[in-house]
Scaffold this motif. Structure first.
Motif, PDB file in Angstrom:
ATOM      1  N   ILE A 116       0.815  -1.219   0.000  1.00 28.29           N
ATOM      2  CA  ILE A 116       0.000   0.000   0.000  1.00 28.29           C
ATOM      3  C   ILE A 116       0.849   1.270   0.000  1.00 28.29           C
ATOM      4  CG2 ILE A 116      -1.723   1.312   1.309  1.00 28.29           C
ATOM      5  CD1 ILE A 116      -2.989  -1.327   2.135  1.00 28.29           C
ATOM      6  N   PRO A 117       1.914   1.391   0.844  1.00 30.89           N
ATOM      7  CA  PRO A 117       2.727   2.618   0.782  1.00 30.89           C
ATOM      8  C   PRO A 117       3.330   2.878  -0.593  1.00 30.89           C
ATOM      9  CG  PRO A 117       3.204   1.410   2.797  1.00 30.89           C
ATOM     10  CD  PRO A 117       2.336   0.525   1.966  1.00 30.89           C
ATOM     11  N   LEU A 118       3.885   1.849  -1.239  1.00 27.63           N
ATOM     12  CA  LEU A 118       4.508   2.061  -2.544  1.00 27.63           C
ATOM     13  C   LEU A 118       3.465   2.325  -3.626  1.00 27.63           C
ATOM     14  CD1 LEU A 118       7.336  -0.627  -2.444  1.00 27.63           C
ATOM     15  CD2 LEU A 118       7.577   1.846  -2.250  1.00 27.63           C
ATOM     16  N   PHE A 119       2.330   1.674  -3.519  1.00 30.83           N
ATOM     17  CA  PHE A 119       1.247   1.913  -4.477  1.00 30.83           C
ATOM     18  C   PHE A 119       0.740   3.347  -4.345  1.00 30.83           C
ATOM     19  CE2 PHE A 119      -3.109   0.950  -6.202  1.00 30.83           C
ATOM     20  CZ  PHE A 119      -2.674   0.546  -7.456  1.00 30.83           C
ATOM     21  N   PHE A 120       0.569   3.808  -3.123  1.00 29.19           N
ATOM     22  CA  PHE A 120       0.162   5.192  -2.856  1.00 29.19           C
ATOM     23  C   PHE A 120       1.197   6.162  -3.401  1.00 29.19           C
ATOM     24  CE2 PHE A 120      -0.548   8.461   0.777  1.00 29.19           C
ATOM     25  CZ  PHE A 120      -1.234   9.292  -0.090  1.00 29.19           C
ATOM     26  N   LEU A 121       2.478   5.842  -3.222  1.00 29.71           N
ATOM     27  CA  LEU A 121       3.547   6.723  -3.694  1.00 29.71           C
ATOM     28  C   LEU A 121       3.483   6.870  -5.215  1.00 29.71           C
ATOM     29  CD1 LEU A 121       7.162   6.880  -2.453  1.00 29.71           C
ATOM     30  CD2 LEU A 121       6.785   6.554  -4.888  1.00 29.71           C
ATOM     31  N   GLU A 122       3.330   5.767  -5.932  1.00 28.80           N
ATOM     32  CA  GLU A 122       3.287   5.850  -7.395  1.00 28.80           C
ATOM     33  C   GLU A 122       2.037   6.586  -7.879  1.00 28.80           C
ATOM     34  OE1 GLU A 122       3.996   2.360  -9.631  1.00 28.80           O
ATOM     35  OE2 GLU A 122       6.029   2.090  -8.884  1.00 28.80           O
ATOM     36  N   LEU A 123       0.899   6.326  -7.233  1.00 25.31           N
ATOM     37  CA  LEU A 123      -0.319   7.058  -7.600  1.00 25.31           C
ATOM     38  C   LEU A 123      -0.148   8.552  -7.385  1.00 25.31           C
ATOM     39  CD1 LEU A 123      -3.188   4.828  -6.104  1.00 25.31           C
ATOM     40  CD2 LEU A 123      -2.551   5.063  -8.500  1.00 25.31           C
ATOM     41  N   ALA A 124       0.473   8.923  -6.269  1.00 30.30           N
ATOM     42  CA  ALA A 124       0.599  10.339  -5.914  1.00 30.30           C
ATOM     43  C   ALA A 124       1.511  11.084  -6.882  1.00 30.30           C
ATOM     44  CB  ALA A 124       1.115  10.478  -4.478  1.00 30.30           C
ATOM     45  N   VAL A 125       2.683  10.521  -7.201  1.00 23.11           N
ATOM     46  CA  VAL A 125       3.610  11.245  -8.076  1.00 23.11           C
ATOM     47  C   VAL A 125       3.047  11.327  -9.498  1.00 23.11           C
ATOM     48  CG1 VAL A 125       5.647  10.685  -6.717  1.00 23.11           C
ATOM     49  CG2 VAL A 125       4.967   9.149  -8.558  1.00 23.11           C
ATOM     50  N   GLY A 126       2.372  10.282  -9.953  1.00 21.34           N
ATOM     51  CA  GLY A 126       1.778  10.336 -11.286  1.00 21.34           C
ATOM     52  C   GLY A 126       0.675  11.366 -11.373  1.00 21.34           C
ATOM     53  N   GLN A 127      -0.179  11.410 -10.347  1.00 15.99           N
ATOM     54  CA  GLN A 127      -1.299  12.351 -10.347  1.00 15.99           C
ATOM     55  C   GLN A 127      -0.827  13.782 -10.173  1.00 15.99           C
ATOM     56  OE1 GLN A 127      -4.785  11.212  -8.009  1.00 15.99           O
ATOM     57  NE2 GLN A 127      -4.794  13.257  -7.104  1.00 15.99           N
ATOM     58  N   ARG A 128       0.209  13.991  -9.368  1.00 21.96           N
ATOM     59  CA  ARG A 128       0.675  15.345  -9.086  1.00 21.96           C
ATOM     60  C   ARG A 128       1.431  15.957 -10.263  1.00 21.96           C
ATOM     61  NH1 ARG A 128      -1.033  19.473  -6.180  1.00 21.96           N
ATOM     62  NH2 ARG A 128       0.628  20.857  -5.501  1.00 21.96           N
ATOM     63  N   ILE A 129       2.316  15.164 -10.865  1.00 23.68           N
ATOM     64  CA  ILE A 129       3.174  15.699 -11.915  1.00 23.68           C
ATOM     65  C   ILE A 129       2.547  15.510 -13.290  1.00 23.68           C
ATOM     66  CG2 ILE A 129       5.513  15.587 -12.875  1.00 23.68           C
ATOM     67  CD1 ILE A 129       6.454  14.582 -10.167  1.00 23.68           C
ATOM     68  N   ARG A 130       1.629  14.552 -13.389  1.00 22.51           N
ATOM     69  CA  ARG A 130       0.855  14.337 -14.606  1.00 22.51           C
ATOM     70  C   ARG A 130       1.731  14.090 -15.818  1.00 22.51           C
ATOM     71  NH1 ARG A 130      -2.833  18.559 -16.031  1.00 22.51           N
ATOM     72  NH2 ARG A 130      -3.756  16.989 -17.359  1.00 22.51           N
ATOM     73  N   ARG A 330      -6.091  16.661 -10.231  1.00 27.49           N
ATOM     74  CA  ARG A 330      -5.082  16.742  -9.175  1.00 27.49           C
ATOM     75  C   ARG A 330      -5.664  16.686  -7.774  1.00 27.49           C
ATOM     76  NH1 ARG A 330      -2.614  20.447 -12.592  1.00 27.49           N
ATOM     77  NH2 ARG A 330      -0.885  19.502 -13.702  1.00 27.49           N
ATOM     78  N   ASN A 331      -6.943  16.922  -7.620  1.00 30.83           N
ATOM     79  CA  ASN A 331      -7.525  16.849  -6.282  1.00 30.83           C
ATOM     80  C   ASN A 331      -8.156  15.486  -6.004  1.00 30.83           C
ATOM     81  OD1 ASN A 331      -9.678  17.018  -7.992  1.00 30.83           O
ATOM     82  ND2 ASN A 331     -10.730  18.683  -6.923  1.00 30.83           N
ATOM     83  N   ASN A 332      -7.899  14.516  -6.880  1.00 28.26           N
ATOM     84  CA  ASN A 332      -8.423  13.168  -6.654  1.00 28.26           C
ATOM     85  C   ASN A 332      -7.785  12.555  -5.409  1.00 28.26           C
ATOM     86  OD1 ASN A 332      -9.674  10.543  -7.442  1.00 28.26           O
ATOM     87  ND2 ASN A 332      -7.533   9.961  -7.712  1.00 28.26           N
ATOM     88  N   ASN A 333      -8.586  11.860  -4.618  1.00 30.86           N
ATOM     89  CA  ASN A 333      -8.087  11.242  -3.381  1.00 30.86           C
ATOM     90  C   ASN A 333      -7.384   9.932  -3.724  1.00 30.86           C
ATOM     91  OD1 ASN A 333      -7.587  10.206  -0.862  1.00 30.86           O
ATOM     92  ND2 ASN A 333      -9.655  10.536  -0.077  1.00 30.86           N
ATOM     93  N   CYS A 334      -6.096  10.029  -4.068  1.00 31.99           N
ATOM     94  CA  CYS A 334      -5.353   8.847  -4.497  1.00 31.99           C
ATOM     95  C   CYS A 334      -5.021   7.928  -3.319  1.00 31.99           C
ATOM     96  CB  CYS A 334      -4.083   9.246  -5.239  1.00 31.99           C
ATOM     97  SG  CYS A 334      -2.997  10.350  -4.331  1.00 31.99           S
ATOM     98  N   HIS A 335      -5.076   8.440  -2.083  1.00 26.58           N
ATOM     99  CA  HIS A 335      -4.862   7.563  -0.924  1.00 26.58           C
ATOM    100  C   HIS A 335      -5.996   6.546  -0.814  1.00 26.58           C
ATOM    101  CE1 HIS A 335      -5.408   6.604   3.464  1.00 26.58           C
ATOM    102  NE2 HIS A 335      -4.174   6.199   3.251  1.00 26.58           N
ATOM    103  N   PHE A 336      -7.212   7.013  -0.989  1.00 26.76           N
ATOM    104  CA  PHE A 336      -8.357   6.104  -0.985  1.00 26.76           C
ATOM    105  C   PHE A 336      -8.229   5.082  -2.109  1.00 26.76           C
ATOM    106  CE2 PHE A 336     -12.535   5.103  -2.839  1.00 26.76           C
ATOM    107  CZ  PHE A 336     -13.152   4.481  -1.755  1.00 26.76           C
ATOM    108  N   ASP A 337      -7.787   5.543  -3.299  1.00 27.30           N
ATOM    109  CA  ASP A 337      -7.624   4.642  -4.436  1.00 27.30           C
ATOM    110  C   ASP A 337      -6.596   3.556  -4.129  1.00 27.30           C
ATOM    111  OD1 ASP A 337      -9.365   6.373  -5.644  1.00 27.30           O
ATOM    112  OD2 ASP A 337      -7.823   7.399  -6.818  1.00 27.30           O
TER     113      ASP A 337
END
Length: 736
Positions: A116-130, A330-337
């Protein structure tokens, strides 16, 4: 600055330090943030006017970035990518091999600590930097830009052999519309004098023979190529055509396919579970699964295999997760995802394991019944000639062998073992046990194409269930293939000016051409080679570097600020300690243990020997070992190469030519300079303010020096948003 402005105001002489939040806060603040973009372009009359960016724009224009049509479509895409063939045939095997229900405990623990931590990390950087993986890691740290290229190489290697598995499923799917199924029984050979069963099939089984001889037509070793298998070549062409057509329009086309490819496997699994529970012996299989062997949990190997399964189950390091999340708002809740998709993946694995063990329990019951019938006939033949009739209990009627139950058989054998202790081995009676059958660990292709197909031959309406099963495998494979191909296409499109359609067709055509290696008679051995060596170590290294790049290069505190700005809340501090300390340590331990395992185990593969009709473990020839090593080296090579090129400034400002891309302090600068735009080009190509002449108004997007009252503008590349910043002399630059 007005919210609808695309200009990025900076003083050329300012020494600025920005986080991801600072850069991206000005990029696109409108509500529909990645559907439309606007630029302020200086007209010949000197008036700055705002214009909308349309698709296919050129200099200074940005092609609009696609977006998911709905949150459901995005979740299904991530689930389809993470839930694949490994959930159906690797997780049940590991569960069977490593203590049954006890295996779920280390798996869940490592899912929370690593997955979960690594999955959250990849979701976050992809969503933030697009951007795709190349742009993301260039953005985070230019010297670590090779991480993105390494991900693309690994994705390509995996796609090569993964689509071959889909082609096998297509072949079996096409052969399932027959009654009885073609692998139902061994074929007969007719000659002038007699009719007999094919020896290879008689020594093995009907399903094993069909898999190795009819489907693969496999050679005896990897050194014997044997030419192309034309049936599998056509199936591979069909598989790549399906992937190409689904991906050619990007997420607009693949996203719609996800509704079927992601949901259909669940329908099939639930139907299979309901049907399997009605079969005799299915409860024995499920009981075997959930009977924990707690002592096995103390073995380090169990934890290592659980960590590896968590790692691959979520598709970490491939770049597909980053690519899919880069099309989010960018405001998508990627932690929930991250939490949702991780646990959907886990429960899918448990559901698939229930189905597999229920079917294997039924198969074990069938095999045990055959064994009892065969041994009972042996006992009948030995009555009065080695076995006294008085040793047989009176309630057992040996005149009707088919009615002898398992309990009756075990009672007979216990009496015979006790009376004829020294002679029992000579009787040739096999131990017929359901537990023994269930303990025969079957994984991978053996589970799908041999064990499952054999069980389905005993199902009522077996062609229907065979069609459903292989259609499910095709959908599971395609869902993962979409994410894998997206992990290749999105980074390349974001980094270079390439049309999606041309790149998709070119990539699929190249992959099919190389994939012909896997559909020759020895192709199955190459699939095993690529599966073992092209992904495991390279992906582990990629994910370790991803974690270190965020936690230590970019800065975990800065990343948490970015997450707070993006999500609207501060994530749990649990992730702070995971990303900074615990997860990197666990990944490094896993990486070291994988190195040790490979060093202690010589490269080998399982070969099917036609004359003996058995599998034998053979060592790769010297050239095969060289290929194994080359796969690992080629996948990791981009990381040190890009690091050295940027560390020693080997890539200079003149190497990019037209359409060069420079990464400076996490900013992407992308422009196609014209000869007449010398002033603008001097800024874009990295000259310091002291070296660059003052920019003058022109027809292109430009920036005025500090003190100008006119609005400044930032150049935009066609496939990504560019940020024109004052050059910092000590920062590396790259045209990659």
């Amino acid at each position: 600055m007005p919210k609808n402005s695309k200009a990025v105001k900076r003083e050329l002489d300012d020494d600025v330090t920005e986080s991801v939040r600072d850069l991206l806060s000005n990029e696109d603040a409108c509500d529909d943030s990645f559907k439309k973009a606007s630029l302020i372009v200086d007209s010949p009359e000197g008036e700055g006017k705002e214009c909308d960016v349309e698709e296919g724009g050129s200099d200074g224009e940005e092609e609009e970035r696609p977006a998911w049509n709905s949150k459901l479509q995005y979740i299904l895409a991530q689930v389809g990518f993470s839930v694949g063939l490994g959930n159906v045939w690797r997780f049940p095997y590991l569960c069977q091999k490593n203590g049954g229900g006890a295996y779920l405990v280390p798996y869940l623990i490592l899912l929370v600590l690593i997955g979960i931590p690594l999955f959250f990390l990849e979701l976050a950087v992809g969503q933030r930097i697009r951007r795709g993986s190349i742009g993301v890691w260039n953005y985070i740290s230019p010297r670590l830009g090779g991480i993105g290229f390494a991900s693309c190489v690994v994705c390509f290697f995996v796609a090569l052999y993964y689509n071959v598995i889909i082609s096998w499923s297509l072949f079996y799917f096409s052969q399932s519309f027959q009654q009885p199924l073609p692998w139902h029984e061994c074929p007969l050979v007719n000659n002038k004098t007699s009719t007999f069963v094919v020896p290879e099939c008689e020594k093995s089984s009907a399903t094993t023979y069909y898999w190795y001889r009819k489907a693969l037509d496999i050679s005896d070793s990897i050194s014997e190529g044997g030419g192309l298998n034309w049936k599998m070549t056509l199936c591979l062409l069909a598989a790549w055509s399906m992937v190409c057509l689904a991906m050619i329009k990007g997420i607009q086309s693949s996203g719609k396919v996800m509704y079927f490819s992601s949901l259909f496997p669940y329908v099939v699994l639930i139907c299979f579970l309901a049907r399997a529970l009605l079969l005799k012996g299915s409860v024995d299989g499920i009981r075997h699964m959930f009977t924990p062997k707690l002592e096995i949990m103390l073995e380090a190997k169990v934890w290592r295999e659980a960590a590896t399964q968590v790692f691959f189950a979520l598709g970490l390091g491939f770049g597909g997760v980053i690519a899919f999340s880069s099309y989010n708002k960018r405001n998508n809740n990627c932690h929930f995802d991250a939490v949702l998709v991780s646990f959907i993946n886990f429960f899918t694995s448990v559901l698939a394991t229930l189905v597999v063990f229920a079917v294997l329990g039924f198969k074990a019951n069938i095999m045990t019944s055959k064994c009892i019938s065969l041994n009972t006939n042996k006992i009948v033949a030995l009555l009065g000639n080695g076995i006294e009739p008085s040793l047989i209990p009176h309630h057992i009627n040996l005149t009707q062998v088919s009615q002898v139950s398992a309990d009756d058989y075990h009672q007979m054998t216990e009496i015979l073992r006790g009376v004829k202790e020294n002679e029992y081995q000579n009787l040739g009676l096999e131990p017929c046990s359901i537990e023994a059958e269930l303990n025969k660990a079957v994984q991978g292709t053996g589970l799908a194409f041999i064990a499952f197909t054999e069980a389905m031959t005993h199902f009522p309406a077996s062609p229907f269930w065979s069609v459903m099963f292989f259609l499910m495998l095709i959908n599971l494979g395609l869902g993962s293939m979409f994410g894998t191909i997206e992990g290749i296409l999105t980074p390349l499109i974001d980094a270079f000016k390439v049309r999606k359609e041309f790149l998709t067709v070119g990539c699929c055509t190249l992959a099919f051409s190389i994939g012909l290696l896997f559909v020759q008679r020895s192709g199955n051995y190459f699939v095993a080679m690529f599966d073992d060596y092209s992904a495991t170590l390279p992906l582990l290294i990629v994910v370790v570097l991803e974690n270190i790049a965020i936690a230590w290069f970019y800065g975990i505190d800065k990343f948490f600020e970015d997450l707070k700005d993006m999500l609207g809340f501060t994530p749990y501090h649990f992730y702070y300690y995971m990303w900074k300390y615990i997860t990197p340590i666990l990944l490094i331990v896993l990486l070291c243990s994988s190195f040790i395992q490979l060093a202690m185990t010589p490269p080998s593969y399982s070969a099917w020997i036609e004359e003996e009709a058995i599998e034998k473990t053979l060592h790769f020839p010297p050239w095969g070992i060289a290929v194994c090593i080359s796969l690992v080296v080629m996948a990791i090579m981009p990381v040190p190469v890009v690091f050295c090129l940027r560390y020693f400034n080997i890539i200079d400002e003149n190497s990019g030519g037209l359409s060069s891309v420079s990464y400076k302090k996490g900013r992407v600068i992308k422009e196609s300079p014209r000869p007449e735009d010398d002033d603008d080009a001097s800024l874009i190509h990295g000259k310091s303010p002291s070296e660059a002449p003052s920019p003058m108004p022109g027809k292109s997007i430009y920036r005025k020096q500090s003190g100008s009252a006119d609005p400044d503008t930032a150049p935009n590349g066609r496939y990504g948003i560019g940020y024109l910043m004052a050059d910092m002399p000590d920062m590396p630059e790259s045209d990659l």
